[in-house]
Design a protein around this motif. Structure first.
Motif, PDB file in Angstrom:
ATOM      1  N   MET A 166       0.827  -1.202   0.000  1.00 55.07           N
ATOM      2  CA  MET A 166       0.000   0.000   0.000  1.00 55.07           C
ATOM      3  C   MET A 166       0.864   1.256   0.000  1.00 55.07           C
ATOM      4  O   MET A 166       1.901   1.264   0.628  1.00 55.07           O
TER       5      MET A 166
ATOM      6  N   HIS B 216       1.090   5.440   0.742  1.00 57.45           N
ATOM      7  CA  HIS B 216       0.416   6.457   1.550  1.00 57.45           C
ATOM      8  C   HIS B 216       0.893   7.835   1.121  1.00 57.45           C
ATOM      9  O   HIS B 216       2.061   8.038   0.869  1.00 57.45           O
ATOM     10  N   SER B 217      -0.032   8.745   1.050  1.00 60.18           N
ATOM     11  CA  SER B 217       0.352  10.108   0.698  1.00 60.18           C
ATOM     12  C   SER B 217      -0.278  11.063   1.696  1.00 60.18           C
ATOM     13  O   SER B 217      -1.293  10.748   2.297  1.00 60.18           O
ATOM     14  N   ARG B 218       0.338  12.159   1.885  1.00 62.52           N
ATOM     15  CA  ARG B 218      -0.183  13.148   2.812  1.00 62.52           C
ATOM     16  C   ARG B 218      -0.627  14.344   1.992  1.00 62.52           C
ATOM     17  O   ARG B 218       0.174  15.200   1.647  1.00 62.52           O
ATOM     18  N   HIS B 219      -1.876  14.343   1.645  1.00 62.12           N
ATOM     19  CA  HIS B 219      -2.407  15.475   0.872  1.00 62.12           C
ATOM     20  C   HIS B 219      -3.900  15.598   1.147  1.00 62.12           C
ATOM     21  O   HIS B 219      -4.571  14.605   1.439  1.00 62.12           O
TER      22      HIS B 219
ATOM     23  N   LEU C  74      -7.691  15.661   0.473  1.00 60.45           N
ATOM     24  CA  LEU C  74      -8.526  15.112  -0.604  1.00 60.45           C
ATOM     25  C   LEU C  74      -9.481  16.188  -1.099  1.00 60.45           C
ATOM     26  O   LEU C  74      -9.986  16.978  -0.316  1.00 60.45           O
TER      27      LEU C  74
ATOM     28  N   ARG D 291     -15.988  16.342  -2.720  1.00 52.90           N
ATOM     29  CA  ARG D 291     -16.857  16.191  -3.894  1.00 52.90           C
ATOM     30  C   ARG D 291     -18.156  16.957  -3.658  1.00 52.90           C
ATOM     31  O   ARG D 291     -18.990  16.525  -2.868  1.00 52.90           O
TER      32      ARG D 291
ATOM     33  N   ARG E 270     -23.848   3.527  -4.417  1.00 52.49           N
ATOM     34  CA  ARG E 270     -22.893   4.090  -3.462  1.00 52.49           C
ATOM     35  C   ARG E 270     -22.660   5.579  -3.760  1.00 52.49           C
ATOM     36  O   ARG E 270     -22.554   6.387  -2.848  1.00 52.49           O
TER      37      ARG E 270
ATOM     38  N   TYR F  34     -24.398  12.650   1.169  1.00 49.53           N
ATOM     39  CA  TYR F  34     -23.519  12.944   2.300  1.00 49.53           C
ATOM     40  C   TYR F  34     -22.900  14.339   2.170  1.00 49.53           C
ATOM     41  O   TYR F  34     -22.714  15.034   3.156  1.00 49.53           O
ATOM     42  N   TYR F  35     -22.596  14.718   0.938  1.00 47.48           N
ATOM     43  CA  TYR F  35     -22.010  16.047   0.735  1.00 47.48           C
ATOM     44  C   TYR F  35     -23.070  17.124   0.515  1.00 47.48           C
ATOM     45  O   TYR F  35     -22.799  18.165  -0.079  1.00 47.48           O
TER      46      TYR F  35
ATOM     47  N   HIS G 237     -12.176  11.617  11.192  1.00 46.96           N
ATOM     48  CA  HIS G 237     -12.583  10.969   9.933  1.00 46.96           C
ATOM     49  C   HIS G 237     -12.732   9.456  10.142  1.00 46.96           C
ATOM     50  O   HIS G 237     -13.698   8.847   9.668  1.00 46.96           O
TER      51      HIS G 237
ATOM     52  N   LEU H 228     -15.765   8.666  12.223  1.00 49.11           N
ATOM     53  CA  LEU H 228     -16.973   8.862  11.394  1.00 49.11           C
ATOM     54  C   LEU H 228     -17.202   7.632  10.518  1.00 49.11           C
ATOM     55  O   LEU H 228     -18.335   7.157  10.380  1.00 49.11           O
TER      56      LEU H 228
ATOM     57  N   PHE I 202     -20.495   5.274  10.394  1.00 46.44           N
ATOM     58  CA  PHE I 202     -21.275   5.047   9.169  1.00 46.44           C
ATOM     59  C   PHE I 202     -21.399   3.560   8.847  1.00 46.44           C
ATOM     60  O   PHE I 202     -22.401   3.132   8.291  1.00 46.44           O
TER      61      PHE I 202
ATOM     62  N   VAL J 293     -15.620   6.990   2.037  1.00 46.49           N
ATOM     63  CA  VAL J 293     -15.049   8.323   1.787  1.00 46.49           C
ATOM     64  C   VAL J 293     -14.261   8.792   3.010  1.00 46.49           C
ATOM     65  O   VAL J 293     -13.122   9.279   2.892  1.00 46.49           O
ATOM     66  N   GLU J 294     -14.846   8.613   4.205  1.00 51.49           N
ATOM     67  CA  GLU J 294     -14.178   9.082   5.427  1.00 51.49           C
ATOM     68  C   GLU J 294     -12.916   8.263   5.717  1.00 51.49           C
ATOM     69  O   GLU J 294     -11.896   8.831   6.121  1.00 51.49           O
TER      70      GLU J 294
ATOM     71  N   GLU K  96     -11.058   6.692   3.507  1.00 54.60           N
ATOM     72  CA  GLU K  96     -10.044   7.081   2.505  1.00 54.60           C
ATOM     73  C   GLU K  96      -9.420   8.424   2.879  1.00 54.60           C
ATOM     74  O   GLU K  96      -8.206   8.620   2.752  1.00 54.60           O
TER      75      GLU K  96
ATOM     76  N   ALA L 252      -5.530   9.157   3.654  1.00 51.18           N
ATOM     77  CA  ALA L 252      -4.817  10.156   2.840  1.00 51.18           C
ATOM     78  C   ALA L 252      -4.174  11.219   3.729  1.00 51.18           C
ATOM     79  O   ALA L 252      -3.090  11.719   3.433  1.00 51.18           O
ATOM     80  N   LEU L 253      -4.844  11.547   4.832  1.00 53.90           N
ATOM     81  CA  LEU L 253      -4.290  12.561   5.738  1.00 53.90           C
ATOM     82  C   LEU L 253      -3.100  12.020   6.526  1.00 53.90           C
ATOM     83  O   LEU L 253      -2.138  12.738   6.775  1.00 53.90           O
ATOM     84  N   ASP L 254      -3.202  10.758   6.947  1.00 52.44           N
ATOM     85  CA  ASP L 254      -2.090  10.165   7.694  1.00 52.44           C
ATOM     86  C   ASP L 254      -2.072   8.655   7.469  1.00 52.44           C
ATOM     87  O   ASP L 254      -2.837   7.916   8.108  1.00 52.44           O
ATOM     88  N   GLY L 255      -1.210   8.243   6.572  1.00 48.40           N
ATOM     89  CA  GLY L 255      -1.107   6.819   6.240  1.00 48.40           C
ATOM     90  C   GLY L 255      -0.521   5.975   7.354  1.00 48.40           C
ATOM     91  O   GLY L 255      -0.537   4.745   7.276  1.00 48.40           O
TER      92      GLY L 255
ATOM     93  N   HIS M 256      -6.437   2.913   9.407  1.00 50.18           N
ATOM     94  CA  HIS M 256      -6.400   1.588   8.764  1.00 50.18           C
ATOM     95  C   HIS M 256      -7.443   0.651   9.377  1.00 50.18           C
ATOM     96  O   HIS M 256      -8.026  -0.173   8.680  1.00 50.18           O
TER      97      HIS M 256
ATOM     98  N   GLU N 263     -17.849  -4.621   3.236  1.00 48.47           N
ATOM     99  CA  GLU N 263     -18.078  -4.790   1.801  1.00 48.47           C
ATOM    100  C   GLU N 263     -17.757  -6.213   1.326  1.00 48.47           C
ATOM    101  O   GLU N 263     -17.924  -6.528   0.152  1.00 48.47           O
TER     102      GLU N 263
ATOM    103  N   GLN O 274      -5.027  -6.620   4.469  1.00 47.60           N
ATOM    104  CA  GLN O 274      -3.864  -5.726   4.305  1.00 47.60           C
ATOM    105  C   GLN O 274      -3.922  -4.567   5.312  1.00 47.60           C
ATOM    106  O   GLN O 274      -2.927  -4.221   5.948  1.00 47.60           O
ATOM    107  N   HIS O 275      -5.121  -3.972   5.453  1.00 49.62           N
ATOM    108  CA  HIS O 275      -5.254  -2.835   6.371  1.00 49.62           C
ATOM    109  C   HIS O 275      -5.120  -3.277   7.833  1.00 49.62           C
ATOM    110  O   HIS O 275      -4.500  -2.575   8.639  1.00 49.62           O
TER     111      HIS O 275
ATOM    112  N   MET P 106      -1.646  -3.816   8.711  1.00 52.77           N
ATOM    113  CA  MET P 106      -1.013  -2.492   8.910  1.00 52.77           C
ATOM    114  C   MET P 106      -1.274  -1.985  10.332  1.00 52.77           C
ATOM    115  O   MET P 106      -0.371  -1.442  10.967  1.00 52.77           O
TER     116      MET P 106
END
Lengths: 168, 309
Positions: free
Chosen positions: A1, A3-6, A8, A11, A124, A131-132, B44, B47, B51, B62-63, B65, B69-72, B78, B88, B96-97, B100
């Motif tokens: 996996m 990981h990025s710090r950015h 999102l 939407r 979905r 939600y948004y 997140h 949340l 959900f 979404v939350e 992910e 993305a904010l802190d892997g 995870h 799902e 995998q998660h 982690m």
């Protein structure tokens, strides 16, 4: 996996009116493909569906399969021209037999399965849209109008042919 | 983990609400927090977990992910994504998660309990994961409830009862512990007490699938016909919308096919019966959820907990 710090991108709901995908599925069942499938395309844009290539693939396969089955229906001989069926002979009551109703049922099944997959792809997205802050409109009046106008559109407005079976 | 004490207090309040099964309240608090501080990873992730329990898997994903993305390197993120994948049915990605989370927080018992859940859903032995979780935290009611379930399915009813009792002593409102005890009571034929425990769990979360299944089992002991109807209703009720629609489409095509076969065999009356039965079933699917919810409401109102409960 990876990981990025950015941050999102959020939407945001778009300006087009979106409806619950189950309503579009109902439109396919009660009014027909002529209303349901184009509505799925419109709804995909309204909901901001990310994977539009998959939508296009599903529609192309759905239309190709429905067209092939419609051609089979048109090519099959009428019941009057048929010899008594094996089933009829076994029952000691010779009745003319044709595969036409079975192919039509297969056609209904194929179109329903395609509509179901289109619905699943959007289910979905509709949750995320709400939600948004997006509001899903009430599409039931359009479903009712489509069901009411179905015969007129398919038989009166459009010329009748193999495509009628595809669009019904 | 954020170090801001103000944010930590707000997260703790949300956690308290989650523990008291007030998921909507927790969602409100977390969304308020994110409105002012949108980069709080834990908010997140929590949340997402809320959900999942509210069966909104789109927003949950979404939350989760967003949290990753904010802190892997956040184990909670995870954990949330692992739970989304479990819900799902994507077990490989869930694994995998969850791997982690174990790599990031090897001393946290909750992650071992989630691994146990994953292995249970995969149909594999999971006792070692439960044992490890219990070693790390023997006083977590949810882990004790999971241990009770594992003992119960292995046929060790005595140990299952002990774990359930311990879990309830630690937190009498823990729905998993209530269900663990109900399962033991039901296996011993004590339907009245089992029903009390199931209803108490349903009061925490009226759509708890396991609680509904146990309620069906309790009812079926007294009235098999009502039990069968409830079993069908619970099955339909707890099924995902997509799968339910797939079933209905399949039934529609099946009824058309059966009616046509009957017509070809000359059994026109049977064909009419099949078509009428299908229309009747469609009408029933409109009425059934209302009837089921009324029955459930009456069940929740009728049961009064004993003083020594």
């Amino acid at each position: 996996m990876t990981h990025s710090r950015h941050p999102l991108p959020r939407r945001e709901p778009g300006p087009l009116p979106a409806v619950r995908p189950s309503v579009v599925l109902a439109a396919t069942v009660f009014a027909g493909v002529w209303l349901g499938w184009p509505w799925f395309v419109f709804n995909a844009f309204a909901l901001g569906l990310e994977d539009k290539r998959r939508l296009a693939k599903r529609l192309a396969v759905g239309l190709a399969g429905a067209t092939a089955l419609a051609f089979v229906v048109v090519a099959l001989p009428e019941p009057g021209d048929m010899a008594p069926s094996l089933v009829g002979l076994v029952m000691d009551e010779p009745r003319p037999f044709t595969w036409i109703p079975y192919v039509i049922i297969a056609l209904i099944g194929w179109k329903s399965a395609t509509a179901y997959l289109l619905f699943e792809d959007q289910r979905r997205s509709a949750e995320v849209y709400e939600y948004y802050g997006g509001t899903l409109r009430n599409g039931l009046p359009l479903v009712a109008a489509g069901a009411f106008l179905r015969s007129w559109i398919l038989i009166e407005l459009l010329p009748v042919g193999w495509w009628t079976l595809v669009l019904a | 983990m954020t170090n801001d004490p103000h944010i930590q207090r707000r997260l703790q309040r949300a956690l308290d609400r989650i523990e008291h099964a007030d998921l909507d309240g927790a969602v409100d608090l977390l969304q308020e927090l994110l409105a002012t501080d949108p980069d709080v990873v834990e908010a997140h992730a929590l949340l997402a977990l809320c959900f999942i329990d509210l069966r909104s898997l789109g927003p949950a994903r979404v939350e989760a992910e967003t949290a990753i993305a904010l802190d892997g390197d956040c184990a909670l993120a995870h954990h949330a994504m692992g739970d989304v994948c479990l819900a799902e049915g994507k077990f490989e990605i869930a694994a995998q998660h969850l791997d982690m989370t174990l790599a990031l927080e090897p001393g946290n018992a909750v992650h071992y309990e989630r691994m146990a859940t994953l292995e249970r859903l995969r149909g594999r032995p999971y006792r070692d994961w439960i044992e490890r979780a219990l070693e790390l935290d023997p006083n977590d009611p949810e882990i004790l409830a999971a241990a009770s379930y594992e003992r119960f399915t292995a046929g060790d009813i005595g140990e299952a009862r002990r774990c359930a009792d311990e879990a309830l002593a630690l937190n009498p409102e823990c729905d998993d512990a209530l269900l663990a005890k109900a399962r033991v009571l039901l296996s011993e034929g004590d339907t009245a007490d089992a029903r009390e425990h199931v209803v108490a769990a349903l009061r925490c979360n009226a759509m708890n699938e396991e609680a509904l299944r146990l309620l069906v089992a309790v009812r079926a002991r007294k009235n098999p016909l009502l039990g069968a109807w409830m079993k069908w209703s619970v099955w339909m009720e707890t099924m995902h919308e997509g799968r339910r629609i797939a079933w209905l489409v399949g039934l529609m095509v099946g009824s058309l096919l059966l009616a046509q076969i009957f017509r070809d065999l000359g059994w026109d009356t049977a064909a009419v019966v099949v078509r009428t039965a299908w229309l009747g079933f469609v009408a029933y699917t409109w009425v059934s959820p209302v009837a089921f919810h009324r029955m459930l409401k009456r069940e929740l109102e009728d049961v009064h907990l004993d003083d020594d409960y």
